[in-house]
Enzyme design. Structure first.
Site, PDB file in Angstrom:
ATOM      1  CB  SER A 165      52.046  28.006 -70.827  1.00  0.00           C
ATOM      2  OG  SER A 165      53.057  27.208 -70.255  1.00  0.00           O
ATOM      3  CE1 TYR A 178      51.869  31.786 -67.058  1.00  0.00           C
ATOM      4  CE2 TYR A 178      52.523  29.480 -67.201  1.00  0.00           C
ATOM      5  CZ  TYR A 178      52.486  30.745 -67.743  1.00  0.00           C
ATOM      6  OH  TYR A 178      53.049  30.989 -68.973  1.00  0.00           O
TER       7      TYR A 178
END
Length: 294
Positions: A165, A178
């Site tokens: 990401s 995350y």
């Protein structure tokens, strides 16, 4: 972590290539792929794009009904496809996942590690078990499928794509576990590219930017409860099909790194050359646009 449904028995071995109703030609005709987390979202659209290019695909997920629905949809489209209900944070289950691919289609050429859990919670508020669950899904959910698949990918000099990401490129408030997991995945890709260069396997990472989500997309809050994802301006979002097309180009060109979206490339530029400015922008938006993070 909640108890998961057991993975179904593996399919019987059939001759390769399997009979297909749809197009037998494409950029990857005759190859076999596993796409983790492909029961929905980006994973599903990446699997669809691979199928459209002649790949036999093993779909994967943890929700039986959703996985079965995607499998039926793909079968009706004439794709060569099977599925495995697998928790990719369980190594033994990942061995079964790989066995489904090899026993059904005879080989394995492409692995896309897409499955992960995200969060919407500040570090100080998070229960440690929730942090571990998010981190496990991103790190071990990448390591275990690859470890199980490595002998087969070595045999075919295959391709491995880790889905990371833009959050891995610079820290993002309310996303500590995350961000840490996605950064670990990016570094893992680089390390394995060096360590396993002699195998001829392609190792690459794709940093996903803001993407349109399925309506039922959920992330974990500080207590581990599923909540809707934080607000993202629609004009900043790419469609799942657009992201899938970029992932296919990444695989075809055997790229080392692909950063999706102008925002992601801007983050790299600012983080590299003007890190203090980058931190100021994040802190300012945290105060003024709290709904963007919360």
């Amino acid at each position: 972590m909640r108890e998961l449904e057991p993975a179904p028995a593996t399919a019987q071995t059939v001759a390769w290539p399997p009979p297909v109703k749809g197009p037998a030609r494409g950029l990857f005709a005759g190859q076999v792929a596993i796409v983790t987390g492909s029961e929905s979202g980006i994973g599903r659209e990446t699997a669809r794009a691979l199928c459209q290019q002649g790949v036999a695909v093993v779909l994967n997920g943890r929700h039986a009904q959703r996985l079965a629905q995607t499998l039926r949809e793909f079968e009706l489209a004439g794709f060569a496809v099977t599925s495995s209900l697998t928790d990719v944070t369980d190594y033994a289950a990942c061995e079964e996942l790989v066995a489904v691919a090899v026993q059904t289609f005879g080989r394995l050429d492409i692995l896309v590690t897409n499955a992960s859990i995200s969060q919407r919670a500040y570090f100080a508020d998070m229960h440690p078990d929730v942090f571990r669950q998010v981190l496990d899904s991103n790190v071990y959910g990448t390591v275990y499928p690859l470890k199980a698949a490595l002998p087969h990918l070595t045999r075919t000099r295959g391709s491995v794509t880790f889905i990371s990401s833009i959050s891995a490129l610079n820290g993002m408030p309310s996303g500590s576990a995350y961000c840490a997991g996605k950064a670990a995945v990016a570094n893992l890709s680089h390390t394995l590219r060096l360590e396993l260069a002699h195998t001829g396997i392609h190792f690459g990472v794709v940093h996903i930017g803001f993407t349109q989500n399925d309506p039922d997309k959920r992330v974990l809050d500080a207590a581990g409860q599923p909540v809707p994802i934080a607000h993202r301006p629609p004009r900043w979002q790419k469609s799942q099909a657009e992201v899938a097309a970029i992932i296919l180009t990444h695989i075809r060109r055997r790229r080392q790194r692909t950063i999706i979206s102008a925002l992601g490339r801007l983050i790299v530029l600012v983080h590299t050359y003007l890190p203090r400015l980058g931190d100021w922008i994040v802190l300012t938006t945290t105060r003024r646009l709290r709904h963007f993070y919360e």
